[in-house]
Design an enzyme around this catalytic site. Structure first.
Site, PDB file in Angstrom:
ATOM      1  N   ASN A   1      -2.478  -0.163   6.917  1.00 30.84           N
ATOM      2  CA  ASN A   1      -1.603  -1.347   7.162  1.00 30.84           C
ATOM      3  C   ASN A   1      -0.933  -2.244   6.626  1.00 30.84           C
ATOM      4  O   ASN A   1      -0.488  -3.118   6.230  1.00 30.84           O
ATOM      5  CB  ASN A   1      -2.259  -2.293   8.091  1.00 30.84           C
ATOM      6  CG  ASN A   1      -3.557  -3.064   6.786  1.00 30.84           C
ATOM      7  OD1 ASN A   1      -3.551  -2.165   5.771  1.00 30.84           O
ATOM      8  ND2 ASN A   1      -4.853  -3.600   7.457  1.00 30.84           N
TER       9      ASN A   1
ATOM     10  N   LYS B   1       1.187  -1.181   0.216  1.00 26.82           N
ATOM     11  CA  LYS B   1      -0.109  -0.123  -0.514  1.00 26.82           C
ATOM     12  C   LYS B   1       0.912   1.360   0.294  1.00 26.82           C
ATOM     13  O   LYS B   1       2.226   1.706   0.163  1.00 26.82           O
ATOM     14  CB  LYS B   1      -0.890  -0.066   1.080  1.00 26.82           C
ATOM     15  CG  LYS B   1      -2.071  -1.149   0.587  1.00 26.82           C
ATOM     16  CD  LYS B   1      -2.710  -0.965   1.939  1.00 26.82           C
ATOM     17  CE  LYS B   1      -3.738  -2.112   1.854  1.00 26.82           C
ATOM     18  NZ  LYS B   1      -4.598  -2.511   3.491  1.00 26.82           N
TER      19      LYS B   1
ATOM     20  N   ARG C   1       3.086  -5.872   9.165  1.00 35.55           N
ATOM     21  CA  ARG C   1       2.515  -4.855   9.928  1.00 35.55           C
ATOM     22  C   ARG C   1       2.505  -4.167  11.354  1.00 35.55           C
ATOM     23  O   ARG C   1       2.584  -3.499  11.482  1.00 35.55           O
ATOM     24  CB  ARG C   1       0.787  -5.447  10.096  1.00 35.55           C
ATOM     25  CG  ARG C   1       0.464  -5.295   8.647  1.00 35.55           C
ATOM     26  CD  ARG C   1      -1.029  -5.706   8.530  1.00 35.55           C
ATOM     27  NE  ARG C   1      -1.264  -6.550   7.189  1.00 35.55           N
ATOM     28  CZ  ARG C   1      -2.257  -6.926   6.845  1.00 35.55           C
ATOM     29  NH1 ARG C   1      -2.955  -7.822   7.880  1.00 35.55           N
ATOM     30  NH2 ARG C   1      -2.842  -6.590   5.592  1.00 35.55           N
TER      31      ARG C   1
ATOM     32  N   HIS D   1      -1.547  -5.965   1.710  1.00 34.81           N
ATOM     33  CA  HIS D   1      -2.484  -6.622   1.486  1.00 34.81           C
ATOM     34  C   HIS D   1      -1.953  -7.921   1.375  1.00 34.81           C
ATOM     35  O   HIS D   1      -1.293  -8.251   0.354  1.00 34.81           O
ATOM     36  CB  HIS D   1      -3.700  -6.200   0.902  1.00 34.81           C
ATOM     37  CG  HIS D   1      -4.470  -6.775   0.280  1.00 34.81           C
ATOM     38  ND1 HIS D   1      -6.022  -6.941   1.042  1.00 34.81           N
ATOM     39  CD2 HIS D   1      -4.751  -7.656  -0.696  1.00 34.81           C
ATOM     40  CE1 HIS D   1      -6.674  -7.650   0.439  1.00 34.81           C
ATOM     41  NE2 HIS D   1      -5.747  -8.236  -0.806  1.00 34.81           N
TER      42      HIS D   1
END
Lengths: 388, 520
Positions: free
Chosen positions: A216, A112, A206, A219
Site C-alpha cells: 500500500n 515502501k 494509496r 506508511h
C-alpha cells in the site's frame, strides 16, 4: 567593521514589535567550543538580532537579513548567518513556543519499496499541503530491522509477507513537519486498503499507486507518540543506525541545493530525473558544514570564479544528496547532459529541457550540483555517503 | 672518685698489696702496618671502577638516546615526507583534476558560445527560408491565377459557342416540353381534383345544411322540452317545498307535544320533590325532637341527682347546723324558695328553646321553598331559550332554501340566454364561411386562367424561336463545315461533361412540386 553593519535604516526595536526568540548554537572552530546565542527574529521587516548569552552582551545588533524566513526557523534547523552556521536548539520564550509549536508538529513517513519511483509525486503532494520534509534517508532494511519496526504486528498472519515486502528493496524514511501534520499525512495516504481508497478517496496516494492491502505504497504514524518512536527508530539521536544504499558503481552524485529544497522543487526535480531514465539508488537529506562544503568543492577552487558563493550556497540550509546510477559507464556524462549548463540563463537559451534551465535561478542557485568530471562521480558519492 | 671504685682497664691488674699494679703486655697488631694504605688503594680502585662503569653507562645511554631520537625523527621525517608526498600527489591530482575540469568547462563554454552563434546564424537561414517560401507562395498564386484564367476563357468560349448552346437549348427545350406535358397533365389533374373538391364541398355543405336544419329542429324541440322540464322542475321544487313545510309543521307539533310531556314530567317531579322535602323535614324534626328529649331527660336526671346530692349535703350541713343553732331553719325556707325560683327560670328557658325550635323550622321551610322556586324559574328559562333556538334554526333553513331556489331560477335564465347567443354566433360564422369560400373559389379560378394564358404565350414564343434557330442553323451549316469537326469534338466533350453538371432552373422545381402536391 562589525559584521552586522549596514547602511539601511533599521527601526529601533520596541516592545510592541512581534518577535520570535530562539536559542541558537554555533561551533566556533577557532576556539573549538560551542557558543550559545539568543537569536531574535522580527517578522515585520525580517530582521535579526543576536545576543551572546555567556558574555551577556549584544553579539549582532538588529539587521535586515532577507534570506532568513520564518518557515526556516524551527528546532533543529540550520541557518547560516554571515558564514556562521547556527543550529536552533530551543525556543527562547513562551510566546515563540506557543506560536510555533503547533506548526512544528512532526511525523514519520515511510515510502515502501514499490513506491520509491513515485517519490517525486508524493513530495509534490506534501509541498502542496504545506508540509516540509526535514529529514530523509533511503534505507535498505534488513530482516532484523523490519522485525523491530513491525514489532506490534508480530502475531499477525501476514507478518512474514510484510517482512519480505519491506526488505524487498530500498525504502525512504522521512521526517515531515507542519501544523497538524500527523492527520494531514494520514489523510493524504487514504485508507490502508487501496481498493477501498479508490472508492472513498480516489485522490489519495494509496488509491493512486497502491496495489493491495500489503503493497500500500507508504506508511504513516498513527499519532504523535508513535511518530516520535518511529522517528527515533529511523533517525536515532545517537547517530546513524542504517547503512546507506549507495552502490559506488556506475554512479554519479547529484546535490539538490538548499535554495531548491526551500522552494519545494525537490519533487519536481526527482520526477524529471526518474522520467529521464536514471535510477536513484541512494538519497539523503543533509546539512553540510562549511568546512565540508569547502572540501567537497575543492576542485572548483581557482577554476570557477563563483567558488566562494557556491560554498556559501551549499551550506545555507539542508540539501538533498542523490546517487544517480545507471547500467553503463557514462552515467556521469549523461546525467550532466540532463543537468545542462551551469548557468540557467544559457540553459534556457540552448537546452530548455534541462534541470538547471527549468529550476535554476542564476549561476549560483542553479537548482542542482552534479559531478562534472566523469571519474569524480564515485568520489563525490563516497564523500557524502561514506565519509560524512 | 676513689681509685678502687674505678673500673679497671683491661690491661691493668692490681696485686695483693697496695700500689701493686701490673700491666699485661700488649699483643702485637694483627693488621699490617700499611693497611691504611692498602685500604685507601682498594677504595680508590673501587671508585675508579665505578666511575668507569658510570661513564660507560652514560655513554651507552647517550648512544641509546641518540639512536631512539634519531629513529623517531627518521620515522617522523619519513612519515612527514610521505604525507607531504601524498599531499603533493593529491594536490597534483587535484590540480590535474582542476585542469581537466577547467578544460571541460572551457570547452563546454566554447561549445555553448558556438551554439549561441550558430543559433544566430539560423536567423539568416530563416530569412532565406522565408524568402524561398515567399517565392513558392508567389509561384503557387501565379499557377492558380493561370488556371482561373483558363477556366474563364473556357467559360467564355462555351458561352459564345452557338452550336453548344443550341444543343443545350434543344435539350432544355425538350425538357421544357416534357415538363409542359407534365404540367398539362398536372393541370388537368388539378382541375379534376378541384372539381372533385368542389363537389365534395357542395356535398359537405349540403350535409352541413341538413345537419344544421336537423339540429335546429332538435334544438327547438329541446328548447320546448327544456321549458317543459323547467316547469316540471318548478312544480317539483314547489312540491318539495310544500312537503318540507308540512314536515316542519309536523315537527313543530311534535315539539309542542314533547313540551307538554316535559311539563307533565316536570310537575310530577316537582310533586315528588315536594314530598321528599316534607319527608325530610319531618325526619329532621323528629330527630331534633328526640335529641332534645334525650338532652332534657339527661338534664333532668342530672339535676335530680344534683338536687339529691345537694339535699344530702344540705341535710348534713343542716344536721350540723341544727346542732349548732336552730336559726338555720329560716335559712332553709329561704333556700327552698330560691330553688323554686330557679326551677321557674329553667322552665322559662325550656319554653324559649321550644319557641326557637319552631322558628327555625319555619325558616327552613321557607328556605326550601325559595330554592325550589329558583330552580323552576331557571329551568323554565332554559326551555324558553331552547325553543327560541329551534325557531331561529327553522327560520334560517327556510331562508336558505328560498335563496337556493332563487339562484337556481336565475341560473336557468342565464343558460337560456347563452344558448341563444351561441346559436346566433354559429349562424354568423356559417355565413362568413360561405362568403369566404366563394371568394376563394373565384380567386383560384382567376389565377388558373392567368397561368393558362401565360403558358400559351410561352409556347408560342418557343415555337417561333425554334423556327428561327432552325433557319439559322441551316445557314451556319453551310458556312462552317470546316470548323464543324473540331467543334463537334469539343462539343462532345463538353456535352458529355455538361449533362452531369447541368443545373436545373430554380423556377422549375416548385412547379413540379405543385403538380405533385395535393390541394389541402
Amino acid at each position: 567593521m562589525f559584521p552586522g553593519y549596514s547602511d539601511a535604516y533599521i527601526e529601533p526595536s520596541s516592545a510592541q514589535d512581534e518577535r520570535y526568540s530562539f536559542i541558537a548554537e554555533w561551533y566556533d572552530p577557532q576556539a573549538a567550543l560551542i557558543r550559545r546565542y539568543q537569536f531574535l527574529y522580527y517578522p515585520k521587516d525580517s530582521s535579526i538580532e543576536m545576543f551572546d548569552i555567556k558574555n551577556r552582551r549584544k553579539f549582532l545588533s538588529r539587521t535586515k537579513f532577507e534570506s532568513v524566513r520564518l518557515e526556516d526557523l524551527y528546532i533543529g534547523s540550520k541557518v547560516s548567518i554571515y558564514s556562521r552556521q547556527l543550529t536552533f536548539v530551543d525556543f527562547g520564550d513562551q510566546f515563540t513556543e506557543s506560536k510555533l509549536i503547533s506548526k512544528k508538529e512532526k511525523t514519520f513517513a515511510l515510502i515502501k519499496p514499490d513506491a520509491t519511483s513515485k517519490l517525486g509525486v508524493i513530495l509534490n503532494g506534501l509541498r502542496d499541503r504545506n508540509i516540509k520534509v526535514t529529514k530523509a534517508q533511503m534505507v535498505q532494511m534488513t530482516r532484523t530491522d523490519a522485525v523491530k519496526f513491525y514489532d506490534e504486528h508480530q502475531s499477525k498472519p501476514y507478518f512474514n509477507s510484510i517482512l519480505e515486502y519491506i526488505t524487498s528493496g530500498p525504502v525512504i524514511a522521512m521526517e515531515i513537519v507542519g501544523s497538524g501534520v500527523v492527520q494531514k499525512w494520514l489523510e493524504m495516504l487514504g485508507p490502508s486498503d487501496p481498493s477501498e481508497a479508490r472508492t472513498s478517496n480516489p485522490k489519495s496516494i494509496r488509491a493512486m499507486f497502491g496495489t493491495d492491502e500489503l503493497k500500500n505504497t507508504a506508511h504513516g504514524s498513527i499519532n504523535a507518540t508513535a511518530a516520535a518512536k518511529e522517528l527515533e527508530f529511523f533517525f536515532p539521536s545517537s547517530g546513524a543506525a542504517f547503512v546507506g544504499t549507495a552502490k559506488y558503481e556506475n554512479s554519479t552524485c547529484c546535490v539538490i541545493k538548499p535554495h531548491a529544497v526551500k522552494e519545494g522543487l525537490v519533487g519536481d526535480i526527482i520526477s524529471v530525473i526518474m522520467d529521464a531514465g536514471f535510477d536513484i539508488t541512494a538519497l539523503s537529506m543533509q546539512t553540510v558544514q562549511k568546512a565540508n562544503a569547502e572540501e567537497f568543492y575543492e576542485i572548483y577552487k581557482g577554476v570557477v570564479a563563483e567558488y566562494k558563493s557556491m560554498v556559501d550556497e551549499l551550506c545555507n540550509g539542508s540539501c538533498v544528496v542523490l546517487e544517480i546510477s545507471g547500467n553503463d559507464q557514462d552515467v556521469p556524462s549523461k546525467f550532466r547532459q540532463l543537468c545542462g549548463p551551469s548557468d540557467p540563463e544559457i540553459g534556457r537559451h540552448l537546452r530548455p529541457k534541462t534541470l538547471r534551465a527549468m529550476f535554476g535561478k542564476d549561476a549560483i542557485q542553479n537548482a542542482v550540483h552534479c559531478t562534472d568530471l566523469p571519474e569524480d562521480g564515485i568520489l563525490e558519492v563516497e564523500y557524502f555517503f561514506r565519509i560524512l | 672518685m676513689l681509685a678502687t671504685q674505678r673500673t679497671r682497664r683491661t690491661r691493668e691488674h692490681t696485686g695483693p698489696t697496695p700500689h701493686s699494679v701490673s700491666i699485661r703486655a700488649k699483643m702485637p697488631s694483627s693488621k699490617l702496618p700499611e693497611h691504611l694504605l692498602l685500604e685507601r688503594r682498594r677504595q680508590e680502585d673501587l671508585r675508579e671502577e665505578a666511575i668507569l662503569i658510570t661513564k660507560y653507562n652514560k655513554m651507552f645511554d647517550l648512544k641509546n638516546d641518540w639512536e631512539r631520537i634519531t629513529d623517531r625523527s627518521i620515522q617522523k621525517n619519513t612519515v612527514q615526507r610521505r604525507v607531504k608526498d601524498l599531499m603533493e600527489q593529491r594536490k597534483l591530482e587535484l590540480d590535474e583534476r582542476r585542469q581537466k575540469l577547467r578544460e571541460l568547462l572551457s570547452a563546454e563554454d566554447e561549445e555553448y558560445v558556438r551554439e549561441m552563434e550558430a543559433k544566430h546564424e539560423t536567423l539568416e537561414e530563416r530569412q532565406n527560408k522565408m524568402c524561398e517560401r515567399a517565392k513558392l507562395l508567389k509561384a503557387k498564386r501565379e499557377t492558380e491565377r493561370q488556371a482561373f484564367v483558363e477556366e474563364k476563357l473556357d467559360q467564355q468560349w462555351r458561352e459564345q459557342c452557338e452550336e453548344l448552346r443550341g444543343v443545350l437549348s434543344r435539350r432544355h427545350q425538350d425538357e421544357v416540353c416534357v415538363d409542359r406535358m407534365q404540367q398539362l397533365a398536372a393541370k388537368a389533374d388539378l382541375e379534376r381534383r378541384k372539381q372533385e373538391e368542389e363537389a365534395m364541398y357542395a356535398q359537405l355543405w349540403e350535409k352541413d345544411r341538413l345537419a344544421k336544419a336537423a339540429r335546429e329542429e332538435q334544438e327547438a324541440q329541446q328548447q320546448i322540452e327544456r321549458n317543459r322540464f323547467g316547469i316540471k322542475a318548478m312544480v317539483d321544487t314547489l312540491r318539495t317545498q310544500k312537503a318540507s313545510l308540512q314536515a316542519k309543521k309536523l315537527e313543530e307539533k311534535r315539539l309542542i307535544a314533547e313540551e307538554a310531556k316535559l311539563l307533565i314530567e316536570e310537575r310530577e317531579l316537582r310533586s315528588l320533590e315536594e314530598e321528599r322535602a316534607s319527608q325530610q323535614k319531618r325526619l329532621l324534626q323528629k330527630q331534633h325532637k328526640s335529641s332534645l328529649e334525650k338532652s332534657m331527660k339527661l338534664k333532668l336526671q342530672r339535676e335530680a341527682k344534683e338536687q339529691q346530692e345537694e339535699l344530702a349535703l344540705d341535710m348534713k350541713i343542716l344536721e350540723q347546723l341544727l346542732e349548732e343553732s336552730r336559726n338555720e331553719a329560716h335559712e332553709m325556707v329561704e333556700r327552698k324558695h330560691r330553688r323554686r325560683e330557679e326551677e321557674q327560670k329553667y322552665r322559662e328557658f325550656l319554653q324559649q328553646q321550644l319557641e326557637e325550635e319552631t322558628r327555625r323550622e319555619k325558616e327552613l321551610d321557607r328556605l326550601i321553598d325559595v330554592d325550589v322556586a329558583a330552580m323552576w324559574s331557571k329551568r323554565i328559562h332554559q326551555w324558553k331559550l331552547e325553543k327560541e333556538a329551534r325557531n331561529r334554526l327553522m327560520r334560517d333553513v327556510m331562508e336558505t332554501r328560498r335563496k337556493q331556489l332563487q339562484e337556481k331560477l336565475q341560473k336557468l335564465a342565464y343558460e337560456k340566454e347563452v344558448l341563444k347567443r351561441d346559436c346566433e354566433e354559429i349562424m354568423a360564422a356559417v355565413e362568413e364561411h360561405n362568403k369566404l369560400e366563394d371568394e376563394r373559389v373565384q380567386r383560384t379560378k382567376m389565377i388558373n386562367k392567368n397561368y393558362e394564358s401565360d403558358l400559351l404565350a410561352q409556347i408560342d414564343h418557343q415555337k417561333s424561336k425554334k423556327d428561327e434557330r432552325k433557319m439559322e442553323e441551316l445557314r451556319e451549316y453551310n458556312e462552317g463545315l470546316q470548323t464543324e469537326a473540331k467543334y463537334q469534338q469539343r462539343l462532345k466533350n463538353v456535352l458529355s461533361s455538361a449533362t452531369s453538371e447541368r443545373k436545373t432552373h430554380p423556377m422549375r422545381r416548385p412547379q413540379f412540386e405543385v403538380t405533385g402536391q395535393k390541394m389541402v
